[in-house]
Design an enzyme around this catalytic site. Structure first.
Site, short mmCIF file in Angstrom:
data_model
loop_
_atom_site.label_atom_id
_atom_site.label_comp_id
_atom_site.label_asym_id
_atom_site.label_seq_id
_atom_site.Cartn_x
_atom_site.Cartn_y
_atom_site.Cartn_z
N GLY A 101 5.74 -31.88 -30.24
CA GLY A 101 5.42 -30.55 -29.75
C GLY A 101 4.01 -30.41 -29.24
O GLY A 101 3.05 -30.62 -29.97
N GLU A 102 3.88 -30.09 -27.95
CA GLU A 102 2.59 -29.81 -27.30
C GLU A 102 1.61 -30.98 -27.38
O GLU A 102 0.39 -30.77 -27.41
CB GLU A 102 1.95 -28.55 -27.89
CG GLU A 102 2.73 -27.28 -27.65
CD GLU A 102 2.90 -26.94 -26.16
OE1 GLU A 102 2.00 -27.25 -25.36
OE2 GLU A 102 3.95 -26.37 -25.81
N LEU A 156 15.15 -35.39 -23.00
CA LEU A 156 15.07 -34.18 -22.19
C LEU A 156 16.24 -34.17 -21.21
O LEU A 156 16.35 -35.05 -20.36
CB LEU A 156 13.75 -34.13 -21.42
CG LEU A 156 12.46 -33.98 -22.23
CD1 LEU A 156 11.24 -34.12 -21.33
CD2 LEU A 156 12.44 -32.64 -22.95
N CYS A 203 17.84 -28.53 -30.65
CA CYS A 203 17.98 -27.95 -29.30
C CYS A 203 18.11 -26.43 -29.39
O CYS A 203 19.00 -25.91 -30.07
CB CYS A 203 19.21 -28.53 -28.60
SG CYS A 203 19.46 -27.84 -26.94
N HIS A 232 9.85 -31.10 -34.79
CA HIS A 232 9.22 -30.29 -33.74
C HIS A 232 8.63 -29.06 -34.42
O HIS A 232 9.33 -28.35 -35.15
CB HIS A 232 10.27 -29.89 -32.70
CG HIS A 232 9.72 -29.07 -31.57
ND1 HIS A 232 9.41 -29.62 -30.34
CD2 HIS A 232 9.41 -27.76 -31.49
CE1 HIS A 232 8.93 -28.67 -29.55
NE2 HIS A 232 8.92 -27.52 -30.23
N LYS A 253 16.47 -35.14 -35.52
CA LYS A 253 15.36 -34.39 -34.94
C LYS A 253 15.58 -32.92 -35.26
O LYS A 253 16.63 -32.37 -34.95
CB LYS A 253 15.28 -34.59 -33.43
CG LYS A 253 14.07 -33.93 -32.76
CD LYS A 253 13.97 -34.36 -31.29
CE LYS A 253 12.67 -33.85 -30.66
NZ LYS A 253 12.71 -32.43 -30.33
#
Length: 329
Positions: free
Chosen positions: A198-199, A13, A97, A165, A137
């Site tokens: 994700g989440e 991040l 990204c 993701h 990724k």
């Protein structure tokens, strides 16, 4: 040797997963830490400054460095530079990204518009890297989901594992757009290990995602900013956390920021304090105060006072007080 079974990864991040934060999270048992996304162009043309982002703490094993780019000659030079750095176990290619300044130039999720180029770059990294592992990724697509095409492309990728993701670039971070079915579909059609992302913000959610997707592990990003102990909770299958640890954690993180960045780290730490204070009594007032401070000693005292005031001793404390010792085994 990486064991691809219920693997826990910290997501890269920008602005958050620097060395001080990663070393704090490592204490809570995360298996693999990942650097902030590093531009391959920046690495090649601003070598000295950018290499500071590559630095790792002694605890970070295995450690992954994520690079972004779409120009093969630059990617090759960037990997050759990383080959000169000790302690990197994985070189990861960012193909997810969603930021316009990245994606609109063909980097990050922009690579999802040209899967042939994505495969070439991933394989170029594998061929050039001297690290034990390489990875990539990805998101589910650029402006629409393409799980079938992605799965086919990944069959031609020679990387050691992939992080998926469960949203497209166009989905951004909308909760309702998460698609674990698509992750499961990709997992069923590829042979390399797959990490779901994700989440994932609770131990229960991690368990559900692993069961639903068949993934070899999970990657957690935003939830780790406010609750870096989530990795410990997942490994110990508990929702409990001794609040007394939080003050020690925040102070430790603050000290590491000062050690790594100097006094500038005190100002940089404001965003972390905003996250740590979330949900506590007087959080908004605390944020307003620390936003006006830059003196290291004064900020230290404010942290100590705020989190001491907010701490509560729970009945679970006696059995959980050794959290740091147990999670570092």
């Amino acid at each position: 040797m990486i064991h691809f079974e219920n693997l826990l990864m910290l997501a890269p991040l920008a602005g958050y997963t620097d060395l001080p934060f990663r070393s704090v999270v490592k204490d809570f048992g995360v298996d693999i830490t990942v650097s902030e996304m590093i531009s391959s162009h920046a690495l090649v043309f601003n070598n000295a400054r950018t290499l500071k982002m590559v630095a790792k703490s002694p605890l970070e094993n295995p450690y992954s460095v994520q690079i972004a780019g779409s120009k093969e000659s630059i990617i090759k030079q960037a990997v050759e530079i990383l080959n000169t750095q000790e302690g990197i176990d994985i070189i990861d290619l960012n193909c997810g990204c969603p930021a316009p300044k990245v994606a609109n130039h063909g980097n990050g999720s922009g690579l999802l518009k040209d899967l042939n180029l994505l495969v070439r770059i991933a394989n170029l990294i594998k061929k050039t890297a001297k690290t034990p592992y390489t990875s990539l990724k990805v998101r589910l697509g650029f402006d629409k989901k393409i799980p079938n095409e992605l799965a086919q492309a990944l069959k031609d990728v020679q990387a050691d594992f992939v992080v998926v993701h469960g949203r497209t670039r166009a989905d951004g971070y909308k909760k309702e757009r998460m698609d674990y079915d698509a992750i499961a579909h990709i997992k069923q059609h590829i042979s390399m290990p797959l990490i779901a992302n994700g989440e994932i913000n609770t131990p229960q959610k991690a368990k559900e995602v692993l069961a639903h997707t068949g993934a070899n592990g999970v990657m957690i990003g935003r939830a780790a900013i406010t609750t870096p102990w989530i990795f410990w909770q997942i490994k110990h299958n508990t929702q409990e956390i001794p609040p007394i640890i939080k003050k020690e954690l925040v102070l430790k993180h603050f000290q590491k920021m000062i050690e790594f960045y100097g006094e500038r780290g005190a100002i940089m730490f404001r965003k972390n304090l905003h996250a740590y204070a979330k949900g506590h009594d007087g959080a908004s007032e605390f944020r307003a105060v620390v936003n006006s401070l830059s003196d290291v000693d004064e900020i230290y005292e404010r942290i100590e006072g705020f989190f001491t005031h907010n701490q509560m001793i729970t009945q679970s404390l006696p059995q959980l007080v050794h959290l740091n010792k147990r999670s570092s085994v």
